[in-house]
Design a protein around this motif. Structure first.
Motif, PDB file in Angstrom:
ATOM      1  N   MET A  40       0.752  -1.236   0.023  1.00 52.67           N
ATOM      2  CA  MET A  40       0.196   0.123   0.022  1.00 52.67           C
ATOM      3  C   MET A  40       0.849   1.327  -0.005  1.00 52.67           C
ATOM      4  O   MET A  40       0.342   2.322  -0.647  1.00 52.67           O
ATOM      5  CB  MET A  40      -0.968  -0.190   1.115  1.00 52.67           C
ATOM      6  CG  MET A  40      -2.101  -1.153   0.939  1.00 52.67           C
ATOM      7  SD  MET A  40      -3.207  -1.037   2.163  1.00 52.67           S
ATOM      8  CE  MET A  40      -2.799  -0.185   3.567  1.00 52.67           C
ATOM      9  N   ASN A  43       1.362   1.829  -3.805  1.00 54.77           N
ATOM     10  CA  ASN A  43       0.242   2.368  -4.558  1.00 54.77           C
ATOM     11  C   ASN A  43      -1.026   2.024  -3.694  1.00 54.77           C
ATOM     12  O   ASN A  43      -1.395   0.841  -3.577  1.00 54.77           O
ATOM     13  CB  ASN A  43       0.129   1.607  -5.869  1.00 54.77           C
ATOM     14  CG  ASN A  43      -0.865   2.350  -6.676  1.00 54.77           C
ATOM     15  OD1 ASN A  43      -1.820   2.971  -6.233  1.00 54.77           O
ATOM     16  ND2 ASN A  43      -0.687   2.042  -8.209  1.00 54.77           N
ATOM     17  N   PRO A  44      -1.666   2.810  -2.955  1.00 56.92           N
ATOM     18  CA  PRO A  44      -2.865   2.588  -1.959  1.00 56.92           C
ATOM     19  C   PRO A  44      -4.002   1.871  -2.646  1.00 56.92           C
ATOM     20  O   PRO A  44      -4.692   1.535  -2.073  1.00 56.92           O
ATOM     21  CB  PRO A  44      -2.914   3.875  -1.355  1.00 56.92           C
ATOM     22  CG  PRO A  44      -1.849   4.656  -1.456  1.00 56.92           C
ATOM     23  CD  PRO A  44      -1.229   4.128  -2.743  1.00 56.92           C
ATOM     24  N   LYS A  45      -4.426   2.348  -4.098  1.00 56.76           N
ATOM     25  CA  LYS A  45      -5.503   1.874  -4.637  1.00 56.76           C
ATOM     26  C   LYS A  45      -5.536   0.601  -4.825  1.00 56.76           C
ATOM     27  O   LYS A  45      -6.679  -0.090  -4.994  1.00 56.76           O
ATOM     28  CB  LYS A  45      -5.517   2.560  -5.975  1.00 56.76           C
ATOM     29  CG  LYS A  45      -4.907   2.118  -7.163  1.00 56.76           C
ATOM     30  CD  LYS A  45      -4.995   2.870  -8.412  1.00 56.76           C
ATOM     31  CE  LYS A  45      -4.333   2.319  -9.463  1.00 56.76           C
ATOM     32  NZ  LYS A  45      -4.569   2.955 -10.881  1.00 56.76           N
ATOM     33  N   TYR A  46      -4.342  -0.157  -4.513  1.00 60.57           N
ATOM     34  CA  TYR A  46      -4.442  -1.743  -4.772  1.00 60.57           C
ATOM     35  C   TYR A  46      -4.859  -2.474  -3.391  1.00 60.57           C
ATOM     36  O   TYR A  46      -4.599  -3.775  -3.585  1.00 60.57           O
ATOM     37  CB  TYR A  46      -3.144  -2.293  -5.426  1.00 60.57           C
ATOM     38  CG  TYR A  46      -2.846  -1.930  -6.771  1.00 60.57           C
ATOM     39  CD1 TYR A  46      -3.864  -2.042  -7.503  1.00 60.57           C
ATOM     40  CD2 TYR A  46      -1.927  -1.554  -7.195  1.00 60.57           C
ATOM     41  CE1 TYR A  46      -3.779  -1.817  -9.171  1.00 60.57           C
ATOM     42  CE2 TYR A  46      -1.548  -1.065  -8.579  1.00 60.57           C
ATOM     43  CZ  TYR A  46      -2.538  -1.161  -9.445  1.00 60.57           C
ATOM     44  OH  TYR A  46      -2.387  -0.663 -10.829  1.00 60.57           O
TER      45      TYR A  46
END
Length: 103
Positions: A40, A43-46
């Motif tokens: 995260m 890339n927090p969107k994953y």
């Protein structure tokens, strides 16, 4: 955070140190939490994708454990792999999309 970054150089030894300091039955939870934090931070969107992948893998693992027949176990492994690959492909991992769909 990338594997070749200063942040990872600090993060990894801390994770390993804590891993060996906590009781054995909590270690898998610690590693799961540290893994989520690591991915995260990149890339927090994953985060949702990783959570769904964890749930699918855990659930199919339980079904494999309960299954008696080897053929049923193999079916669950296939379902797990196919759903994880499909989820990652649909979420837009460019490397995976390139491997699966050559144009």
């Amino acid at each position: 955070m990338l594997f070749n970054s200063i942040n990872f150089l600090v993060f990894f030894p801390i994770v390993v140190l804590i891993y060996f300091m906590i009781p054995r039955k909590l270690r898998y939870i610690w590693l799961l939490t540290a893994s989520y934090y690591f991915y995260m931070s990149w890339n927090p969107k994953y985060a949702i994708l990783i959570a769904v992948s964890t749930a699918i893998t855990y659930g199919t693992g339980r079904f494999i454990g309960y299954s008696k027949k080897e053929q049923i176990k193999k079916m669950w492994i296939f379902i797990c792999l196919a759903s994880n690959i499909a989820g990652k492909h649909g979420a837009g991992f460019p490397g995976l999309r390139h491997l699966l769909c050559r144009h």
